[in-house]
Write an enzyme that holds these catalytic residues in place. Sequence first.
Site, PDB file in Angstrom:
ATOM      1  CD1 TRP B 101      -2.322  -2.184   1.436  1.00  0.00           C
ATOM      2  CD2 TRP B 101      -3.129  -0.803  -0.130  1.00  0.00           C
ATOM      3  NE1 TRP B 101      -3.416  -2.778   0.861  1.00  0.00           N
ATOM      4  CE2 TRP B 101      -3.933  -1.968  -0.085  1.00  0.00           C
ATOM      5  CE3 TRP B 101      -3.457   0.205  -1.035  1.00  0.00           C
ATOM      6  CZ2 TRP B 101      -5.023  -2.144  -0.935  1.00  0.00           C
ATOM      7  CZ3 TRP B 101      -4.547   0.032  -1.875  1.00  0.00           C
ATOM      8  CH2 TRP B 101      -5.316  -1.129  -1.823  1.00  0.00           C
ATOM      9  CG  ASP B 167      -3.027   4.137   4.322  1.00  0.00           C
ATOM     10  OD1 ASP B 167      -4.068   4.026   5.012  1.00  0.00           O
ATOM     11  OD2 ASP B 167      -2.882   3.564   3.225  1.00  0.00           O
ATOM     12  CE  LYS B 191      -8.401  -1.933   4.367  1.00  0.00           C
ATOM     13  NZ  LYS B 191      -8.304  -3.269   3.796  1.00  0.00           N
TER      14      LYS B 191
END
Lengths: 355, 355
Positions: B101, B167, B191
């Site tokens: 990511w 992030d 999430k």
Amino acid sequence: MTTFNFCAGPAMLPTEVMQQAQRQLCDYNDLGVSVMELSHRSAEFTQVAEEAEQNLRDLMRIPDNYAVLFMHGGARGQFSAIPLNLLKTGGKALYIESGQWSVAAAKEAAKFGDVDVRDIRIGKGDIDLSLFGDTSGYDYVHYCPNETVDGVAIYDIPSCNSPLVADMSSCILGRDIDVSKFGLIYAGAQKNVGPAGLTLVIVRRDLIGQQHTATPAILNYQLAQDNDSMYNTPPTFAWYLAGEVFKWVKGLGGVAQMEQRNQSKAQALYQFIDDSSFYRNEVNPSFRSEMNVTFQLHDAELNQRFLAEAESQGLLALKGHRMVGGMRASIYNAMPMAGIAALIDFMDKFAQSHQ
Amino acid sequence: MTTFNFCAGPAMLPTEVMQQAQRQLCDYNDLGVSVMELSHRSAEFTQVAEEAEQNLRDLMRIPDNYAVLFMHGGARGQFSAIPLNLLKTGGKALYIESGQWSVAAAKEAAKFGDVDVRDIRIGKGDIDLSLFGDTSGYDYVHYCPNETVDGVAIYDIPSCNSPLVADMSSCILGRDIDVSKFGLIYAGAQKNVGPAGLTLVIVRRDLIGQQHTATPAILNYQLAQDNDSMYNTPPTFAWYLAGEVFKWVKGLGGVAQMEQRNQSKAQALYQFIDDSSFYRNEVNPSFRSEMNVTFQLHDAELNQRFLAEAESQGLLALKGHRMVGGMRASIYNAMPMAGIAALIDFMDKFAQSHQ
């Protein structure tokens, strides 16, 4: 008491769809989990996604040379995405202004390139379609067939010599249209499609692929097309609910049937307003929206009382947009005729007791 | 059969939250409509929105000089928004790469300006924090404290001489952190927070206001801050559900309590894996994710059988990311200890019968 919700958006969804969503909320198809807890790449969600797209294609008779994209960011996201994807280097776009939303779209587009603007409004509640003028030589021509705030609609698809781009946020699936006359159609979901956070984009495939280098990935049509709208995690629950709405429209007979229903609903309400000396609608009858019926009380002093009494009768969210004032009844596909009847009945009694 | 959903995202939400959402789905607070059918500007939704923000501020002890924004577009939207808003003309950003990511974030940022990249991975499942190197003179330094795909986490907040951007999509609210050490924290909701389609941005106010001219309005922090995240219609249902999740975390004792739970859950699972000769985890124990536990079977030929048998026992979505292979158990805040116990029990029996 039955409640009727006239909110302009997020708007009411079909009662049957909401009840079905409620039954399935914690256990989708006996999987033991919610549809919003499924991986977007799972077989189960892929089926939800593909069925939704196919049903939309069936409902709107979308030709194969058009991509259907399910995107983030609302119609305002598309205000940016459209110039970023369609406006070529050295090119120019034309924006037709007919109300608040088309003005906002033009303003956003000007950040990304060269834009001509033509205002087709002539006085209050009226427009002149001949003011579209010469539409040759543009990368695209943008307009808004239904202006939610103003209650003004353009029903005839303008003949256009450049790809025609339409913001159908508040009228998609409300009337049967010929998709092949458009280069691109887009719609924020929260009026006729589903909950806020999802945006539909129907775009002719040959227009895809010219995006600016600095196009954010989530607004890039090429990436969306190449990844079946799953370059990033899409708003899966909104996509599922949109799919349920498409099934509901199909079950009622499709878009032609919705169109008939919508015309009956709007005609009944406008007729009542026109016959009344207590209420008035100031839009040229040729351009009156079937989706957003704006109206004024003869005495604006009564506005607050009207809203309070309406709410006490279960008739919600009738306040007009702050830029227009007065009242607005948004009567999208999900609003049943019973809601119109209840509104007219209330308006009639209110007028009698405050005449 | 009790189902436990180990999906990496969209992930399971707390059972109590989903049951509450189901009860309220068609009739929120006796209004006769769903929360997703309310105008985002209504008094009722404004209260939902403000309560959600306040509860998040309480949970994370967010200082007043930080704005909390509720945005469209997922974390990938922020991959673009961060450089568009924070990267100044002639400035430069530093991206630390520790997994899939953070690599993707760096790639997207490079579209919008000058970016330095430092890869801190050293061999399989290991990183070296000293490779952050000199962090002076950047407009910001971006990293990803929890790499969902790789199962690699950075727990110590790096000391940084430029605004630190994190992030936290897969770890927000999972551990108690000091927000004041960051310039900006962002997280896709799907999430630890809510359904897909919502993104949280917590940003120090003095960093707002430097956005590029060609910043799409939906990614503009200034507009989001000045309009209480309602410059355009936000994903209201996702916002509401996030608010319910925040209340649920509060009800369980707050983030410190979640952190204890998460450590117990992860320790139990890693301990079982380490004690087994049948399973293995290849991440340096100092950097093992508490949220995404990756593991391999000693014989990859058994992967399909493992997944099928797990699913038949109600243990869902254990397949590892396609770029890593093997298995992954995502055990975010919503996963109860009972889910870990059921997983370990199954893994143990599976190992015994296939040893």
